[in-house]
Scaffold this active site. Structure first.
Site, PDB file in Angstrom:
ATOM      1  N   GLN A   1       7.086 -13.657  21.192  1.00 59.30           N
ATOM      2  CA  GLN A   1       6.960 -15.086  20.993  1.00 59.30           C
ATOM      3  C   GLN A   1       5.500 -15.501  21.156  1.00 59.30           C
ATOM      4  OE1 GLN A   1       9.983 -16.304  20.222  1.00 59.30           O
ATOM      5  NE2 GLN A   1       8.956 -18.150  19.533  1.00 59.30           N
TER       6      GLN A   1
ATOM      7  N   ASP B   1       0.789  -1.250   0.000  1.00 61.40           N
ATOM      8  CA  ASP B   1       0.000   0.000   0.000  1.00 61.40           C
ATOM      9  C   ASP B   1       0.818   1.295   0.000  1.00 61.40           C
ATOM     10  OD1 ASP B   1      -1.916  -1.943   0.214  1.00 61.40           O
ATOM     11  OD2 ASP B   1      -2.796  -1.226   2.080  1.00 61.40           O
TER      12      ASP B   1
ATOM     13  N   LYS C   1      -7.852  -4.736   4.669  1.00 60.85           N
ATOM     14  CA  LYS C   1      -6.559  -4.377   5.240  1.00 60.85           C
ATOM     15  C   LYS C   1      -5.522  -5.463   4.931  1.00 60.85           C
ATOM     16  CE  LYS C   1      -8.528  -0.766   6.892  1.00 60.85           C
ATOM     17  NZ  LYS C   1      -8.396   0.487   6.136  1.00 60.85           N
TER      18      LYS C   1
ATOM     19  N   VAL D   1       3.035   0.239   4.297  1.00 62.62           N
ATOM     20  CA  VAL D   1       2.292   1.011   5.301  1.00 62.62           C
ATOM     21  C   VAL D   1       0.850   0.494   5.395  1.00 62.62           C
ATOM     22  CG1 VAL D   1       3.689   3.062   4.892  1.00 62.62           C
ATOM     23  CG2 VAL D   1       1.558   2.792   3.616  1.00 62.62           C
TER      24      VAL D   1
ATOM     25  N   CYS E   1      -2.322  -2.474   7.792  1.00 65.71           N
ATOM     26  CA  CYS E   1      -2.246  -3.415   6.671  1.00 65.71           C
ATOM     27  C   CYS E   1      -1.025  -4.333   6.745  1.00 65.71           C
ATOM     28  CB  CYS E   1      -2.322  -2.655   5.359  1.00 65.71           C
ATOM     29  SG  CYS E   1      -3.963  -1.948   5.123  1.00 65.71           S
TER      30      CYS E   1
ATOM     31  N   LYS F   1      -6.601  -4.878  -3.211  1.00 67.24           N
ATOM     32  CA  LYS F   1      -7.278  -5.508  -2.072  1.00 67.24           C
ATOM     33  C   LYS F   1      -8.321  -4.557  -1.480  1.00 67.24           C
ATOM     34  CE  LYS F   1      -3.550  -4.312   1.201  1.00 67.24           C
ATOM     35  NZ  LYS F   1      -4.325  -3.529   2.160  1.00 67.24           N
TER      36      LYS F   1
HETATM   37  C1  C5J Z   1      -3.241   0.670   5.424  1.00 67.27           C
HETATM   38  C2  C5J Z   1      -5.041   1.867   6.483  1.00 67.27           C
HETATM   39  N1  C5J Z   1      -2.683   0.457   4.250  1.00 67.27           N
HETATM   40  N2  C5J Z   1      -4.346   2.208   7.551  1.00 67.27           N
HETATM   41  N3  C5J Z   1      -4.477   1.241   5.428  1.00 67.27           N
HETATM   42  O1  C5J Z   1      -2.656   0.416   6.470  1.00 67.27           O
HETATM   43  O2  C5J Z   1      -6.219   2.162   6.420  1.00 67.27           O
END
Ligand code: C5J
Length: 222
Positions: free
Chosen positions: A202, A24, A132, A157, A162, A129
């Site tokens: 973990q 993204d 997320k 990001v 995401c 997509k």
């Molecule tokens: C992503 C969002 N890409 N924060 N989207 O993290 O809405």
């Protein structure tokens, strides 16, 4: 095989079974003047990830790794936009509305596309997509499966949304994920730290966290 120094312990990278997944890195999230900034966010926190991701992208291409890009967004008729996602935030200008770079998070719009610095090369798959996670309602899993991929090197990001969602989805499908901490970004510094801590911890969302330099050093030796 190449050993990447990582947390919680070293990651055994198999370049023949690894794909780079860049999540993204779209204008609306990352560029000045986009949707993210219009919401009051400081995009410089995300833009820090561009230069190291570019170095990783160049090295991955040179080494012949499969490179996959993702974009979050919706059909122009918004038929794949759930009501709750549309309504959340009570925004005056939200998904599907006319924003500073075209209709917000709508496929085909300028702001929805990937930033120039990380533009996909010809032949590199771009996964669109609606959610997320990069696996939800996409053909990512079958693409990876058909290419014999078992490891994902993850950049993009935002770290806590995401990126983390995609790592969780990948875990459940049997992929190991190496997240490069200088190649992922969040508008919220506390979330950046927490999201990476959760991956390192973990027993929860399970992945490995390293950085671009340690990854590049290992890839060069492989
Ligand atoms: C992503 C969002 N890409 N924060 N989207 O993290 O809405």
């Amino acid at each position: 095989m190449a050993v990447v120094q990582a947390e919680p312990y070293e990651f055994e990278l198999d370049p023949r079974a690894a794909a780079l997944v860049i999540i993204d890195m779209q204008r609306d999230f990352v560029d000045a003047g986009g949707f993210g900034e219009a919401l009051g966010n400081d995009v410089s926190l995300l833009r820090k990830a561009i230069a190291p991701t570019r170095r990783v992208l160049d090295a991955a291409r040179k080494r012949g790794l499969l490179v996959i890009h993702t974009r979050e967004g919706h059909r122009p008729d918004l038929s794949d936009l759930p009501e709750n996602k549309k309504l959340r935030g009570r925004l005056e200008t939200g998904i599907g509305d006319k924003g500073p770079m075209g209709r917000i998070l709508v496929r085909g719009e300028y702001g929805h596309d990937i930033i120039d610095e990380l533009k996909p090369a010809a032949g590199e798959p771009v996964v669109d997509k609606p959610g997320k996670g990069a696996f939800y309602a996409t053909d990512l899993d079958s693409m990876l499966h058909n290419k014999g991929i078992r490891q994902l090197v993850v950049c993009g990001v935002t770290t806590e949304v995401c990126v983390n969602t995609t790592v969780r989805e990948a875990n459940d499908r049997g992929y190991d994920c190496l997240v490069l901490e200088d190649c992922v970004g969040s508008y919220f510094p506390a979330f950046q730290v927490a999201a990476l801590d959760m991956i390192k911890a973990q027993g929860g969302i399970f992945g490995w966290v390293s950085d671009s330099q340690r990854f590049l050093a290992a890839l060069a030796k492989s």
